[in-house]
Write a protein that holds these residues in place. Structure first.
Motif, mmCIF file in Angstrom:
data_model
loop_
_atom_site.group_PDB
_atom_site.id
_atom_site.type_symbol
_atom_site.label_atom_id
_atom_site.label_comp_id
_atom_site.label_asym_id
_atom_site.label_seq_id
_atom_site.Cartn_x
_atom_site.Cartn_y
_atom_site.Cartn_z
ATOM 1 N N ASP A 1 5.028 4.037 -4.141
ATOM 2 C CA ASP A 1 4.791 4.589 -2.807
ATOM 3 C C ASP A 1 3.322 4.483 -2.429
ATOM 4 N N ARG A 2 2.431 4.730 -3.368
ATOM 5 C CA ARG A 2 0.993 4.639 -3.096
ATOM 6 C C ARG A 2 0.605 3.185 -2.800
ATOM 7 N N TRP A 3 1.163 2.247 -3.557
ATOM 8 C CA TRP A 3 0.838 0.833 -3.340
ATOM 9 C C TRP A 3 1.316 0.377 -1.962
ATOM 10 N N VAL A 4 2.491 0.876 -1.527
ATOM 11 C CA VAL A 4 2.997 0.534 -0.199
ATOM 12 C C VAL A 4 1.994 0.991 0.862
ATOM 13 N N GLU A 5 1.352 2.129 0.639
ATOM 14 C CA GLU A 5 0.360 2.638 1.593
ATOM 15 C C GLU A 5 -0.897 1.769 1.618
ATOM 16 N N ILE A 6 -1.421 1.423 0.433
ATOM 17 C CA ILE A 6 -2.731 0.774 0.383
ATOM 18 C C ILE A 6 -2.679 -0.745 0.447
ATOM 19 N N ARG A 7 -1.528 -1.336 0.272
ATOM 20 C CA ARG A 7 -1.418 -2.799 0.199
ATOM 21 C C ARG A 7 -1.891 -3.473 1.482
ATOM 22 N N LEU A 8 -1.667 -2.865 2.615
ATOM 23 C CA LEU A 8 -1.980 -3.491 3.890
ATOM 24 C C LEU A 8 -3.355 -3.108 4.432
ATOM 25 N N GLU B 1 -11.432 -1.328 5.005
ATOM 26 C CA GLU B 1 -10.741 -0.049 4.808
ATOM 27 C C GLU B 1 -10.611 0.273 3.321
ATOM 28 N N ALA B 2 -10.319 -0.724 2.540
ATOM 29 C CA ALA B 2 -10.162 -0.509 1.106
ATOM 30 C C ALA B 2 -11.483 -0.054 0.491
ATOM 31 N N GLN B 3 -12.607 -0.658 0.914
ATOM 32 C CA GLN B 3 -13.908 -0.250 0.377
ATOM 33 C C GLN B 3 -14.210 1.201 0.720
ATOM 34 N N GLU B 4 -13.792 1.637 1.924
ATOM 35 C CA GLU B 4 -14.055 3.009 2.351
ATOM 36 C C GLU B 4 -13.136 4.025 1.668
ATOM 37 N N LYS B 5 -11.841 3.696 1.598
ATOM 38 C CA LYS B 5 -10.846 4.692 1.209
ATOM 39 C C LYS B 5 -10.469 4.677 -0.269
ATOM 40 N N LEU B 6 -10.687 3.557 -0.956
ATOM 41 C CA LEU B 6 -10.208 3.443 -2.329
ATOM 42 C C LEU B 6 -11.371 3.409 -3.306
ATOM 43 N N GLU C 1 -9.444 2.008 -10.027
ATOM 44 C CA GLU C 1 -8.357 1.065 -10.326
ATOM 45 C C GLU C 1 -7.623 0.614 -9.065
ATOM 46 N N GLU C 2 -7.455 1.521 -8.091
ATOM 47 C CA GLU C 2 -6.771 1.158 -6.847
ATOM 48 C C GLU C 2 -7.552 0.093 -6.087
ATOM 49 N N LEU C 3 -8.868 0.265 -6.004
ATOM 50 C CA LEU C 3 -9.709 -0.714 -5.306
ATOM 51 C C LEU C 3 -9.669 -2.053 -6.022
ATOM 52 N N GLU C 4 -9.731 -2.016 -7.333
ATOM 53 C CA GLU C 4 -9.685 -3.246 -8.121
ATOM 54 C C GLU C 4 -8.352 -3.969 -7.929
ATOM 55 N N ALA C 5 -7.244 -3.225 -7.951
ATOM 56 C CA ALA C 5 -5.921 -3.825 -7.763
ATOM 57 C C ALA C 5 -5.793 -4.405 -6.358
ATOM 58 N N HIS C 6 -6.284 -3.680 -5.368
ATOM 59 C CA HIS C 6 -6.229 -4.156 -3.978
ATOM 60 C C HIS C 6 -7.037 -5.439 -3.823
#
Length: 130
Positions: free
Chosen positions: A48-55, A60-65, A68-73
């Motif tokens: 569920d978390r990946w569905v949120e951050i994948r797009l 946005e990823a640099q700001e919000k993640l 490990e989440e930022l690295e995966a994104h």
């Protein structure tokens, strides 16, 4: 006739693509959270978390993640970008193989010039042999 017109309209992009009419199956359903094991629950939460951050965009990823989440994104999006570049190269190769360049026909005078040059080269070669 109507289906033909709707297909043309869809191809022209006037309307969005029609959603496929598929009945819901039990394969699409999730197990109830009360019936899940702790491992299944953790996997579901991660999904569920990946569905949120994948797009997220890169900004946005640099700001919000973070972590490990930022690295995966970043890794996921880099893979996608690399795949797109590979497909562009493949598409260019396909275009080159489909659109073979045509050599323009020689004019009558050009053919005569080429024949004269060939005769001159042959005569020069024979003179050099003797």
């Amino acid at each position: 006739m109507l289906s033909c017109l709707t297909n043309i309209i869809h191809r022209l992009g006037v309307m969005g693509p029609a959603a496929p009419a598929r009945p819901s199956t039990s394969l699409n359903a999730r197990i109830a959270e009360s019936d899940m094991t702790p491992e299944q629950l953790e996997i579901t939460q991660l999904t569920d978390r990946w569905v949120e951050i994948r797009l997220y965009s890169d900004e946005e990823a640099q700001e919000k993640l973070s972590g490990e989440e930022l690295e995966a994104h970043t890794r996921y999006h880099q893979t996608i970008k690399d795949d797109i570049e590979k497909m562009k190269v493949i598409a260019e190769m396909m275009v080159k193989s489909v659109e073979i360049p045509q050599v323009a026909k020689k004019s009558k005078t050009q053919r005569k010039k080429d024949a004269w040059a060939k005769k001159q080269a042959l005569a020069a070669a024979r003179a050099a042999e003797q």
